[in-house]
Design a protein around this motif. Sequence first.
Motif, short mmCIF file in Angstrom:
data_model
loop_
_atom_site.label_atom_id
_atom_site.label_comp_id
_atom_site.label_asym_id
_atom_site.label_seq_id
_atom_site.Cartn_x
_atom_site.Cartn_y
_atom_site.Cartn_z
N ARG A 1 0.79 2.26 3.52
CA ARG A 1 1.60 3.47 3.47
C ARG A 1 3.06 3.05 3.54
O ARG A 1 3.45 2.28 4.43
N ASP B 1 1.73 -7.66 8.94
CA ASP B 1 3.14 -7.30 8.80
C ASP B 1 3.99 -8.57 8.83
O ASP B 1 3.69 -9.52 9.56
N ARG C 1 7.01 -6.39 15.23
CA ARG C 1 6.10 -5.24 15.06
C ARG C 1 4.66 -5.66 15.40
O ARG C 1 3.90 -4.90 16.00
N1 SAM Z 1 2.93 1.47 7.07
C1 SAM Z 1 3.88 1.82 8.10
C2 SAM Z 1 4.17 3.31 8.07
O1 SAM Z 1 3.75 3.98 7.14
O2 SAM Z 1 4.83 3.81 8.99
C3 SAM Z 1 5.17 1.00 7.99
C4 SAM Z 1 6.00 1.24 6.78
S1 SAM Z 1 7.47 0.28 6.80
C5 SAM Z 1 8.52 1.25 5.79
C6 SAM Z 1 7.03 -1.11 5.78
C7 SAM Z 1 6.44 -2.26 6.57
O3 SAM Z 1 5.94 -3.22 5.65
C8 SAM Z 1 7.45 -2.97 7.44
O4 SAM Z 1 6.95 -3.08 8.77
C9 SAM Z 1 7.62 -4.34 6.78
O5 SAM Z 1 7.88 -5.36 7.72
C10 SAM Z 1 6.28 -4.52 6.07
N2 SAM Z 1 6.30 -5.35 4.85
C11 SAM Z 1 7.12 -5.19 3.78
N3 SAM Z 1 6.84 -6.11 2.82
C12 SAM Z 1 5.81 -6.87 3.32
C13 SAM Z 1 5.07 -7.99 2.80
N4 SAM Z 1 5.36 -8.51 1.60
N5 SAM Z 1 4.09 -8.50 3.56
C14 SAM Z 1 3.81 -7.98 4.79
N6 SAM Z 1 4.47 -6.93 5.32
C15 SAM Z 1 5.46 -6.38 4.60
#
Ligand code: SAM
Length: 240
Positions: free
Chosen positions: A149, A102, A107
């Motif tokens: 997800r 992440d 987080r």
């Molecule tokens: N997968 C979890 C769920 O379904 O509840 C979290 C979904 S949340 C909407 C999206 C997560 O992806 C966030 O914690 C954000 O920090 C992370 N994220 C977004 N773009 C990313 C990237 N390019 N590399 C790593 N993490 C990323």
Amino acid sequence: MKPEEFYQALSQRGIELSSKQKEQFQIYFHELVETNKVMNLTTITEESQVYLKHFYDSLVLGFVDERILTDELSLCDIGSGAGFPSIPLKIVNPKLKITMVDSLNKRIKFLNDLSGKLNLTGINLVHGRAEELGKNKLYRENYDVVTARAVAAMNVLTELCLPFAKVGGEFIAMKSEKAPEELNEATYAIKILGGKVGDQKSFELPNNEGVRNFIFVDKTKPTPKKYPRKPGTPGRKPLV
Ligand code: SAM
């Protein structure tokens, strides 16, 4: 879905949780809701909603690919946020070797504290952007299964996730109703990143809570070295 209904729904699928596993889900719920008071982790906090829309929903990945609930696979969860889907899967199948990525360090810190409280081992937490980590040989082409997800549209997500999958492994995108449209827009990205569209599976959540779609992408060739592109580029200029 109250905890008892959750245990029963799993039992109907042949999954009998031990008292230790039930307790792990209870602790997870408690930590999620308590930490959420001081840190933005989720908008879902009501117990029966957490059990259905986070815990059960995460486990559906194992219903559509049963190896994930039984085998000693390496699984990489990109954008794992508060741990979905990988922590519920790890609780049910302790043999999984999980890497959670992440870009938000708070987080990752939550996941580190949580893993300690749940006594989970075989968990690797990585703070960083998938675009950078996907180029790092510690992670690139290293996993049997890569999943995500609620992170990005399929054409963007493929560039973030597919580099992590081994040749012979797979990327499984967890999607909502719009999966067919998203897949249409991702055909080019999947092909040039070394993938081939495999199965597409749907699963209806209990209590009419909607359909979950799973797009399986088989990794058939190494991803060309220039991918993933720089942080932000996959989202700004999706491969089409
Ligand atoms: N997968 C979890 C769920 O379904 O509840 C979290 C979904 S949340 C909407 C999206 C997560 O992806 C966030 O914690 C954000 O920090 C992370 N994220 C977004 N773009 C990313 C990237 N390019 N590399 C790593 N993490 C990323």
